[in-house]
Design a protein around this motif. Structure first.
Motif, mmCIF file in Angstrom:
data_model
loop_
_atom_site.group_PDB
_atom_site.id
_atom_site.type_symbol
_atom_site.label_atom_id
_atom_site.label_comp_id
_atom_site.label_asym_id
_atom_site.label_seq_id
_atom_site.Cartn_x
_atom_site.Cartn_y
_atom_site.Cartn_z
ATOM 1 N N ILE A 8 0.675 -1.263 0.119
ATOM 2 C CA ILE A 8 -0.210 -0.046 0.032
ATOM 3 C C ILE A 8 0.889 1.094 0.016
ATOM 4 O O ILE A 8 1.460 1.294 0.897
ATOM 5 C CB ILE A 8 -0.904 -0.001 1.208
ATOM 6 N N GLU A 9 0.823 1.928 -1.086
ATOM 7 C CA GLU A 9 1.811 3.055 -1.321
ATOM 8 C C GLU A 9 1.602 3.980 -2.362
ATOM 9 O O GLU A 9 0.834 3.713 -3.247
ATOM 10 C CB GLU A 9 3.117 2.372 -1.729
ATOM 11 N N ASP A 10 1.534 5.380 -1.956
ATOM 12 C CA ASP A 10 0.992 6.299 -3.016
ATOM 13 C C ASP A 10 2.355 6.893 -3.988
ATOM 14 O O ASP A 10 1.996 7.638 -4.766
ATOM 15 C CB ASP A 10 0.443 7.320 -2.376
ATOM 16 N N ASN A 11 3.428 6.507 -3.441
ATOM 17 C CA ASN A 11 4.645 7.180 -4.170
ATOM 18 C C ASN A 11 5.356 6.123 -5.113
ATOM 19 O O ASN A 11 5.583 5.178 -4.851
ATOM 20 C CB ASN A 11 5.869 7.325 -3.140
ATOM 21 N N LEU A 52 2.869 -1.535 4.054
ATOM 22 C CA LEU A 52 2.153 -0.344 4.418
ATOM 23 C C LEU A 52 2.846 1.024 4.649
ATOM 24 O O LEU A 52 3.484 1.247 5.541
ATOM 25 C CB LEU A 52 1.200 -0.533 5.873
ATOM 26 N N ASP A 53 2.769 2.000 3.742
ATOM 27 C CA ASP A 53 3.493 3.112 3.767
ATOM 28 C C ASP A 53 2.680 3.906 4.912
ATOM 29 O O ASP A 53 1.392 3.886 5.066
ATOM 30 C CB ASP A 53 3.323 3.938 2.348
ATOM 31 N N ILE A 54 3.385 4.708 5.729
ATOM 32 C CA ILE A 54 2.624 5.500 6.650
ATOM 33 C C ILE A 54 2.072 6.948 5.871
ATOM 34 O O ILE A 54 0.850 7.300 6.303
ATOM 35 C CB ILE A 54 3.388 5.558 7.947
ATOM 36 N N GLN A 55 2.541 7.377 5.361
ATOM 37 C CA GLN A 55 2.264 8.584 4.887
ATOM 38 C C GLN A 55 1.470 8.457 3.558
ATOM 39 O O GLN A 55 2.058 8.382 2.419
ATOM 40 C CB GLN A 55 3.594 9.565 4.499
ATOM 41 N N LEU A 56 0.316 8.494 3.687
ATOM 42 C CA LEU A 56 -0.679 8.268 2.456
ATOM 43 C C LEU A 56 -1.792 9.330 2.390
ATOM 44 O O LEU A 56 -2.091 9.809 3.327
ATOM 45 C CB LEU A 56 -1.418 6.845 2.701
ATOM 46 N N PRO A 57 -1.914 9.665 1.153
ATOM 47 C CA PRO A 57 -3.189 10.543 1.236
ATOM 48 C C PRO A 57 -4.616 10.200 1.659
ATOM 49 O O PRO A 57 -4.913 9.192 1.611
ATOM 50 C CB PRO A 57 -3.145 10.898 -0.407
ATOM 51 N N GLU A 104 12.440 1.442 7.464
ATOM 52 C CA GLU A 104 12.751 3.008 7.499
ATOM 53 C C GLU A 104 12.830 3.375 5.977
ATOM 54 O O GLU A 104 13.566 2.845 5.132
ATOM 55 C CB GLU A 104 13.751 3.633 8.352
ATOM 56 N N LYS A 105 12.247 4.649 5.618
ATOM 57 C CA LYS A 105 12.349 5.131 4.421
ATOM 58 C C LYS A 105 13.498 6.207 4.565
ATOM 59 O O LYS A 105 13.623 6.665 5.522
ATOM 60 C CB LYS A 105 11.104 5.821 3.826
ATOM 61 N N PRO A 106 14.509 6.551 3.434
ATOM 62 C CA PRO A 106 14.495 5.931 2.235
ATOM 63 C C PRO A 106 14.838 4.424 2.058
ATOM 64 O O PRO A 106 15.553 3.947 2.816
ATOM 65 C CB PRO A 106 15.403 6.915 1.526
HETATM 66 MN MN MN Z 1 3.475 7.983 0.860
#
Ligand code: MN
Length: 131
Positions: A8-11, A52-57, A104-106
């Motif tokens: 699950i990722e928006d980037n 799961l990406d944490i920063q999602l729209p 962790e990202k990146p």
């Molecule tokens: Mn994101």
């Protein structure tokens, strides 16, 4: 048998990189672009692990993790959060929201596969997978 991973990722760049690394190593990747799509997809496909990406729209990853955990079918599915390296509190919040671990990202292409396989190993003990 290799695992199916729901991501699950928006980037787009992360999506491309992670899909590339995982598919090259024989994993099946199912992508969702936001939290709502991720929750619906998780209920439909049997993923061995959810990334799961944490920063999602819209709905953020913490909320998504809570919704995923509310589905009894997903109670045992590992949820690995993608947290920002800079955001110290993210990791604790992700675990409190129901995630089983975090990366962790990146994303580091040299270590990403190893990190995923460590989480999968924890999810699939020597007794074998449950499905
Ligand atoms: Mn994101």
């Amino acid at each position: 048998m290799k695992a199916r991973i729901l991501y699950i990722e928006d980037n787009e760049q992360n999506l491309y990189l992670v899909t590339y690394i995982l598919e090259k190593n024989g994993y099946e990747v199912v992508a969702a672009r936001d939290g709502q799509e991720g929750i619906e997809t998780a209920a439909r496909v049997k993923a061995t692990l959810i990334l799961l990406d944490i920063q999602l729209p819209g709905m953020d990853g913490y909320t998504v993790a809570g919704r995923l955990r509310a589905n009894p079918d997903l109670a045992a599915t590992p949820i690995v959060a993608l947290t920002s390296y800079a955001m110290v509190g993210d990791r604790e919040k992700a675990l409190a929201a129901g995630c089983t671990g975090y990366i962790e990202k990146p994303i580091n292409p040299d270590t990403f596969l190893t990190q995923i396989e460590e989480h999968l190993a924890k999810a699939m003990p020597p007794g074998g997978p449950t499905r």
